[in-house]
Design an enzyme around this catalytic site. Structure first.
Site, PDB file in Angstrom:
ATOM      1  N   ASN A 162      -6.581   4.648  12.663  1.00  0.00           N
ATOM      2  CA  ASN A 162      -7.491   4.939  11.555  1.00  0.00           C
ATOM      3  C   ASN A 162      -8.722   5.612  12.154  1.00  0.00           C
ATOM      4  O   ASN A 162      -9.574   4.954  12.743  1.00  0.00           O
ATOM      5  CB  ASN A 162      -7.858   3.622  10.862  1.00  0.00           C
ATOM      6  CG  ASN A 162      -8.820   3.828   9.706  1.00  0.00           C
ATOM      7  OD1 ASN A 162      -9.294   4.937   9.466  1.00  0.00           O
ATOM      8  ND2 ASN A 162      -9.117   2.762   8.998  1.00  0.00           N
TER       9      ASN A 162
ATOM     10  N   ARG B 117      -3.783   6.742   9.160  1.00  0.00           N
ATOM     11  CA  ARG B 117      -4.428   6.689   7.856  1.00  0.00           C
ATOM     12  C   ARG B 117      -5.037   8.068   7.582  1.00  0.00           C
ATOM     13  O   ARG B 117      -5.719   8.633   8.439  1.00  0.00           O
ATOM     14  CB  ARG B 117      -5.534   5.647   7.863  1.00  0.00           C
ATOM     15  CG  ARG B 117      -6.313   5.661   6.576  1.00  0.00           C
ATOM     16  CD  ARG B 117      -7.528   4.791   6.683  1.00  0.00           C
ATOM     17  NE  ARG B 117      -8.233   4.758   5.414  1.00  0.00           N
ATOM     18  CZ  ARG B 117      -9.561   4.670   5.306  1.00  0.00           C
ATOM     19  NH1 ARG B 117     -10.308   4.608   6.384  1.00  0.00           N
ATOM     20  NH2 ARG B 117     -10.120   4.644   4.129  1.00  0.00           N
TER      21      ARG B 117
ATOM     22  N   HIS C  42      -8.618   3.507  -1.448  1.00  0.00           N
ATOM     23  CA  HIS C  42      -8.113   2.161  -1.099  1.00  0.00           C
ATOM     24  C   HIS C  42      -6.667   1.980  -1.585  1.00  0.00           C
ATOM     25  O   HIS C  42      -6.218   0.859  -1.805  1.00  0.00           O
ATOM     26  CB  HIS C  42      -8.950   1.035  -1.753  1.00  0.00           C
ATOM     27  CG  HIS C  42     -10.361   0.922  -1.267  1.00  0.00           C
ATOM     28  ND1 HIS C  42     -11.419   0.662  -2.126  1.00  0.00           N
ATOM     29  CD2 HIS C  42     -10.892   0.999  -0.037  1.00  0.00           C
ATOM     30  CE1 HIS C  42     -12.538   0.609  -1.433  1.00  0.00           C
ATOM     31  NE2 HIS C  42     -12.248   0.807  -0.154  1.00  0.00           N
TER      32      HIS C  42
ATOM     33  N   ARG D  25     -23.446   2.099  -1.880  1.00  0.00           N
ATOM     34  CA  ARG D  25     -23.171   3.192  -2.837  1.00  0.00           C
ATOM     35  C   ARG D  25     -23.486   2.728  -4.251  1.00  0.00           C
ATOM     36  O   ARG D  25     -23.214   1.598  -4.622  1.00  0.00           O
ATOM     37  CB  ARG D  25     -21.698   3.607  -2.771  1.00  0.00           C
ATOM     38  CG  ARG D  25     -21.310   4.233  -1.470  1.00  0.00           C
ATOM     39  CD  ARG D  25     -19.854   4.685  -1.512  1.00  0.00           C
ATOM     40  NE  ARG D  25     -19.289   4.636  -0.187  1.00  0.00           N
ATOM     41  CZ  ARG D  25     -18.056   4.210   0.100  1.00  0.00           C
ATOM     42  NH1 ARG D  25     -17.244   3.819  -0.871  1.00  0.00           N
ATOM     43  NH2 ARG D  25     -17.628   4.188   1.328  1.00  0.00           N
TER      44      ARG D  25
ATOM     45  N   GLU E 178      -4.145  -3.414   5.537  1.00  0.00           N
ATOM     46  CA  GLU E 178      -3.833  -1.994   5.441  1.00  0.00           C
ATOM     47  C   GLU E 178      -3.034  -1.510   6.643  1.00  0.00           C
ATOM     48  O   GLU E 178      -2.173  -0.646   6.523  1.00  0.00           O
ATOM     49  CB  GLU E 178      -5.127  -1.190   5.257  1.00  0.00           C
ATOM     50  CG  GLU E 178      -5.707  -1.422   3.861  1.00  0.00           C
ATOM     51  CD  GLU E 178      -7.160  -1.006   3.712  1.00  0.00           C
ATOM     52  OE1 GLU E 178      -7.398   0.077   3.176  1.00  0.00           O
ATOM     53  OE2 GLU E 178      -8.050  -1.780   4.123  1.00  0.00           O
TER      54      GLU E 178
END
Ligand code: ADP
Length: 397
Positions: free
Chosen positions: A7, A91, A180, A241, A385
């Site tokens: 990743n 990823r 996601h 965010r 993940e």
């Protein structure tokens, strides 16, 4: 087969080596500060001591070389040679409309990923650099790209279109993509299997609540809506965010604070969310909870806005799906923060949901946190993940 899961961020790289038969993690870690001074490798073999090696990593290639060296190291390595790495799963953040599922990496595939760079200018180029570096160092090992956006490609048009002139969709593919996806896919399947639901006849809501956070609505195993949009900025209030705002705020602030578009975007991405809402106490919920416990109004406000937004999205998705069978909480907050779960579930009484206070204290595994007679089941399902990427990689090669 051993699968190396990579990743790659712009200055970091996380990795895991997973045995796909046993699904055991043989080693994991990360490279930090790639391309900047003070780069270091963190290497953690299963059952062994964590090692930290400081060494210059001008590019991702040196970083990956260091990871490979660590994996085969005589003392603390976990494999005898690189021939024991059967595949690499990467990823990739944005697959645009080109990728509705994972894909074997070929030159043609990489060209298609590159065409999505405009949609994720911070992430996709870094992912591509990681892939190229791996290809150079392991030219004969098959590789697969697993996209954050792919799972949400099943969203219907009415869910993915913005109320903007259609010409911008035609010209630039401006639409909602969602992120996601690997986690939403993994967790929705785990939830169904944990509860004994038939995934092909199910309505599920997944709340992936971490520093970045998103909710998805999953009908019969397929994503039909999700809270993030063209970029991961839309939707929930997150660590830093903003999530959904009135876009006219940008014009207002541009005039009042004399901010240009880069400053505004940086504010929305890095200084907003619970961090900004708490008047800059912290983006980390543990700090916010400590402060809230002492009665700090800024921390109390930030948590309240966060929880309320999640509850509203859940309500919206119940309406979108005309019902819901089960809800999952996952990621850093969803898995660990008992108060966030309690406070969000307090909004869900209308669904016949009641919190099981005792189970809500358990950690680290799939656990039902609604009472046995709750009409809609709520569970904590730890996401993974890396394992999802490993499974996808093996399935494709
Ligand atoms: P990301 O992967 O998006 O960076 P994570 O999924 O790691 O984020 O989640 C980070 C969030 O999870 C932080 O706000 C952190 O406070 C919260 N978190 C992690 N562990 C705990 C814990 N034990 N208790 C409460 N919150 C936690």
């Amino acid at each position: 087969m051993n699968v190396l899961v990579i990743n790659c961020g712009s200055s970091s790289l996380k990795y895991q080596l997973i045995n796909s038969e046993t699904e055991a993690v043989l080693a994991k870690g990360l490279c930090e500060r790639i391309g900047i001074e003070g780069s270091r490798l963190v290497y953690q073999p299963a059952g062994g001591e964590k090692e930290i090696t400081e060494s210059p990593m001008p590019t991702h290639k040196e970083a990956i070389q260091m990871v490979l060296d660590a994996l085969v190291n005589e003392k603390s390595g976990v494999i005898a040679s690189l021939s024991e790495v059967g595949a690499v799963g990467h990823r990739v953040v944005h697959g645009g409309e080109k990728f509705a599922s994972s894909a074997v990496i070929t030159e043609e595939m990489l060209a298609a990923v590159e065409e999505c760079n405009d949609l994720a200018p911070l992430h996709n180029p870094a992912n591509l650099i990681g892939i190229r570096a791996c290809q150079e160092l392991m030219p004969n090992v098959p590789m697969v790209g697993v996209f954050d956006t792919a799972f949400h490609q099943t969203m219907p048009e009415k869910a993915y279109m913005y109320g903007l002139p259609y010409e911008y969709y035609k010209k630039y593919k401006i639409r909602r993509y969602g992120f996601h996806g690997t986690s939403h896919s993994f967790v929705s399947k785990e939830l169904a299997s944990f509860l004994g639901l038939d995934i092909n006849n199910s309505k599920i809501i997944v709340c992936h609540l971490g520093n970045g956070a998103s909710v998805s609505a999953v009908v019969n195993g397929k994503s039909v809506d999700t809270s993030m949009g063209l970029t991961p900025l839309e939707g929930l209030v997150m660590g830093t965010r903003s999530g959904d705002i009135d876009p006219a705020i940008l014009e207002f602030l541009a005039h009042k604070e004399n901010m240009d578009i880069d400053e505004l975007m940086s504010m929305l991405n890095k200084k907003s969310g619970v961090y900004g809402l708490s008047d800059y106490i912290s983006s980390d919920f543990r700090d916010l909870e400590d402060a809230a416990e002492k009665g700090d109004e800024n921390a109390i406000r930030a948590r309240a806005v966060f929880n309320y937004r999640v509850a509203k999205y859940i309500g919206g998705y119940v309406a979108a799906m005309n019902g819901v069978d089960a809800i999952a909480f996952t990621a850093g907050l969803g898995e660990n923060d008992t108060l966030v779960r309690r406070d969000i579930m307090a909004y869900l009484g209308y669904l016949g949901i009641e919190l099981d206070e005792e189970n809500n204290k358990l950690r680290g595994k799939d656990v039902l946190i609604s009472t046995p007679d709750s009409k809609v089941k709520v569970a904590v399902i730890p996401t993974n993940e890396e394992l999802a990427i490993c499974r996808e990689t093996v399935a494709l090669i």
